[in-house]
Design an enzyme around this catalytic site. Structure first.
Site, PDB file in Angstrom:
ATOM      1  N   TYR A  46     -15.947  41.838  71.346  1.00 43.49           N
ATOM      2  CA  TYR A  46     -15.610  41.230  70.059  1.00 43.49           C
ATOM      3  C   TYR A  46     -16.005  39.755  70.011  1.00 43.49           C
ATOM      4  CZ  TYR A  46     -12.857  44.748  67.570  1.00 43.49           C
ATOM      5  OH  TYR A  46     -12.455  45.837  66.850  1.00 43.49           O
ATOM      6  N   LYS A  65     -14.018  52.245  81.074  1.00 47.48           N
ATOM      7  CA  LYS A  65     -15.226  53.083  81.175  1.00 47.48           C
ATOM      8  C   LYS A  65     -15.933  52.670  82.466  1.00 47.48           C
ATOM      9  CE  LYS A  65     -18.111  56.169  79.537  1.00 47.48           C
ATOM     10  NZ  LYS A  65     -17.786  57.610  79.455  1.00 47.48           N
ATOM     11  N   ASP A  70     -13.294  57.969  76.986  1.00 45.13           N
ATOM     12  CA  ASP A  70     -13.618  59.215  76.276  1.00 45.13           C
ATOM     13  C   ASP A  70     -12.571  60.280  76.566  1.00 45.13           C
ATOM     14  OD1 ASP A  70     -14.553  59.194  78.912  1.00 45.13           O
ATOM     15  OD2 ASP A  70     -16.376  60.338  78.476  1.00 45.13           O
ATOM     16  N   ASP A 120      -9.054  49.020  69.937  1.00 45.96           N
ATOM     17  CA  ASP A 120      -9.237  49.135  68.489  1.00 45.96           C
ATOM     18  C   ASP A 120      -9.314  50.607  68.100  1.00 45.96           C
ATOM     19  OD1 ASP A 120      -9.837  48.352  65.795  1.00 45.96           O
ATOM     20  OD2 ASP A 120     -11.952  48.771  66.212  1.00 45.96           O
ATOM     21  N   ASP A 173      -6.069  53.287  66.473  1.00 46.80           N
ATOM     22  CA  ASP A 173      -6.162  54.029  65.208  1.00 46.80           C
ATOM     23  C   ASP A 173      -5.899  55.513  65.444  1.00 46.80           C
ATOM     24  OD1 ASP A 173      -6.785  51.830  63.636  1.00 46.80           O
ATOM     25  OD2 ASP A 173      -8.523  52.776  62.695  1.00 46.80           O
TER      26      ASP A 173
HETATM   27  C1  IPM Z   1      -7.768  45.975  63.719  1.00 44.55           C
HETATM   28  C2  IPM Z   1      -8.914  45.895  62.743  1.00 44.55           C
HETATM   29  C3  IPM Z   1      -9.723  44.647  63.064  1.00 44.55           C
HETATM   30  C4  IPM Z   1     -10.288  44.813  64.461  1.00 44.55           C
HETATM   31  C5  IPM Z   1     -10.822  44.317  62.049  1.00 44.55           C
HETATM   32  C6  IPM Z   1     -10.256  44.175  60.651  1.00 44.55           C
HETATM   33  C7  IPM Z   1     -11.580  43.080  62.426  1.00 44.55           C
HETATM   34  O1  IPM Z   1      -9.684  47.048  62.810  1.00 44.55           O
HETATM   35  O2  IPM Z   1      -6.912  45.058  63.711  1.00 44.55           O
HETATM   36  O3  IPM Z   1      -7.699  46.938  64.463  1.00 44.55           O
HETATM   37  O4  IPM Z   1     -11.337  45.424  64.649  1.00 44.55           O
HETATM   38  O5  IPM Z   1      -9.630  44.349  65.382  1.00 44.55           O
HETATM   39 MG    MG Z   2      -8.885  48.559  64.051  1.00 42.89          MG
END
Ligand code: IPM
Ligand code: MG
Length: 359
Positions: free
Chosen positions: A137, A192, A224, A248, A252
Site C-alpha cells: 500500500y 504467502k 490463498d 484488506d 471483507d
Molecule cells: C478498507 C478500504 C480501503 C483500503 C480503501 C478505501 C483505500 O478498502 O479500509 O479496507 O483498501 O484499505
Molecule cells: Mg477494504
C-alpha cells in the site's frame, strides 16, 4: 475528563450514519467535545483536496476520530492524489495508525443473513488484525514507467513494492499475541511465504515474537488457503494477524460471512492509543440520502472508540448492550431485514438505540 472527538462524515451514507452515532454518544452523559470536518470527496468538492490540512489538524488534535466513509464513482477519473481514498490512507499514515482491528461477529439474531449455512457460521467470532501503514500500500518505489529490461523492454509497465521491516512486523505481531491472550489464545498468522520474500521475513519474525507468548498457540497459513478455510470452516479461526494487502481482502471476506457488513465496526490504532473508528462497510453512494442505511456499524465503532481510545469501558458496554437489545426487539434496517421483523429507517434505528440506552 473531557474527550475530544473529531467526526469526519465523508461521502455517500457517511453523513447519515455518523449523525446517528453522534446522537448516541451525546446520550451517555460524558464530557465530550465533538467537532466535525469534511473529508473525502466532500472535502475535495469544497476545497480541492480529499484531506484538507484543517481536517488533518483536527484529527491530530483529537483523542479519537469517528470516520464515516469515503468514495463515490464520480471521483474515479481524478488523479490518484485527489481521490477520496487518499483521505483515509493519508490519515492512517499521518497518524501512524498501524493496527487495524476488524471483528467479524455473527449476531445470533442475524444467523439467516449469512450466505453460508447457519451450522457453519453460528457463533462466529473472529478478530482480524490487519497491519495498516506498510506493505505494498505504501511501499516505494511505485509508479508507471517504460520497462528498461525483461521481455517487455520498451513497453509501459506498472509497479508497486511490497516491503515490511522487522520492527513493523514485530509491533503488529505483539498486538496479535496480546489480543489472542485476551481471547482463546489462538493466533493464526497469514502470509504467502511460499512465494514472497517479504512474507518469509514476516513468518520468521512472528515465530521470533511468539517465544514471548508461550501460552498462545501460533499457526501459519498461506493467504490463498486462508481465503478457502474462511468459507469452509470459519469457526476454526480466532485471531488472525496479517499484512495490509492480505488483511484488506480477508477482512471483507470475513465480514461477509456474517451476512451483515452493516453491523461491523473497526478500529485503527497508533502506538499511543489514539484511534480512528469507522464502519467496515463503504460509502454506498447508491443508497445515500435515502435514509435506509444501517447506522449500527458506526454506532458500534463509537463503542470501540470508548473502549480503546477513551478508556470508557462502561459506556462502551452500554452501547453494545443497547444494540443487542434493538436486535432482540426485532428492529432491522433494510440490509438485515427479514419477514416478521420491524423495518426501520436510519434515523429510526438511531432512535431505537437511544431509547434502549435510556431504559
Ligand atoms: C478498507 C478500504 C480501503 C483500503 C480503501 C478505501 C483505500 O478498502 O479500509 O479496507 O483498501 O484499505
Ligand atoms: Mg477494504
Amino acid at each position: 475528563m473531557t474527550h475530544r472527538i473529531a467526526v469526519l462524515p465523508g461521502d455517500g451514507i457517511g453523513p447519515e450514519i455518523t449523525e446517528q452515532a453522534v446522537r448516541v454518544l451525546n446520550e451517555l452523559g460524558l464530557a465530550l467535545v465533538i467537532e466535525q470536518a469534511p473529508v473525502g470527496g466532500a472535502a475535495y468538492d469544497l476545497s480541492g483536496h480529499p484531506l484538507p490540512p484543517e481536517t488533518l489538524a483536527l484529527a491530530q488534535n483529537s483523542s479519537a476520530i469517528l470516520f464515516g466513509a469515503v468514495g463515490d464513482w464520480k471521483y474515479d477519473k481524478l488523479p490518484r492524489e485527489h481521490r477520496p481514498e487518499q483521505a483515509i490512507l493519508g490519515l492512517r499514515k499521518a497518524l501512524g495508525l498501524f493496527a487495524n482491528l476488524r471483528p467479524a461477529i455473527l449476531y445470533p439474531e442475524l444467523a439467516n443473513a449469512s450466505s453460508l449455512k447457519p451450522e457453519i457460521v453460528s457463533g462466529l467470532d473472529i478478530l482480524i488484525l490487519r497491519e495498516l501503514t506498510g506493505d505494498i500500500y505504501f511501499g516505494q518505489p511505485r509508479g508507471v514507467r517504460i520497462a528498461t529490461d525483461g521481455p517487455y523492454k520498451g513497453e509501459q509497465e506498472g509497479f508497486d513494492t511490497m516491503r515490511y521491516a522487522v520492527p513493523e512486523i514485530k509491533r503488529i505481531a505483539h498486538l496479535g499475541f496480546q489480543s489472542a491472550m485476551k481471547r482463546s489464545r489462538k493466533l493464526c498468522s497469514v502470509d504467502k511465504a511460499n512465494v514472497l520474500e517479504t512474507s518469509q521475513l514476516w513468518r520468521d519474525t512472528v515465530i521470533e515474537v511468539s517465544k514471548e507468548y508461550p501460552d498462545v498457540a501460533l499457526s501459519h497459513m498461506y493467504v490463498d488457503n486462508a481465503a478457502m478455510q474462511l468459507v469452509r470452516a470459519p469457526r476454526e479461526f480466532d485471531v488472525i494477524v496479517t499484512g495490509n494487502l492480505f488483511g484488506d481482502i480477508l477482512s471483507d471476506e470475513a465480514a461477509m460471512l456474517t451476512g451483515s457488513i452493516g453491523m461491523l465496526p473497526s478500529a485503527s490504532l497508533n502506538a499511543s492509543g489514539q484511534g480512528l473508528y469507522e464502519p467496515s462497510h463503504g460509502s454506498a453512494p447508491d443508497i445515500a440520502g435515502k435514509g435506509v442505511a444501517n447506522p449500527l456499524a458506526t454506532i458500534l465503532s463509537a463503542a470501540m472508540m470508548l473502549r480503546y481510545s477513551l478508556n470508557e469501558p462502561v459506556a462502551a458496554d452500554r452501547i453494545e448492550d443497547a444494540v443487542r437489545q434493538v436486535l432482540s426487539q426485532g428492529f432491522r434496517t433494510a440490509d438485515i431485514n427479514e419477514s416478521g421483523m420491524t423495518k426501520l429507517s436510519t434515523a429510526e434505528m438511531g432512535d431505537a438505540v437511544v431509547a434502549a440506552l435510556n431504559k
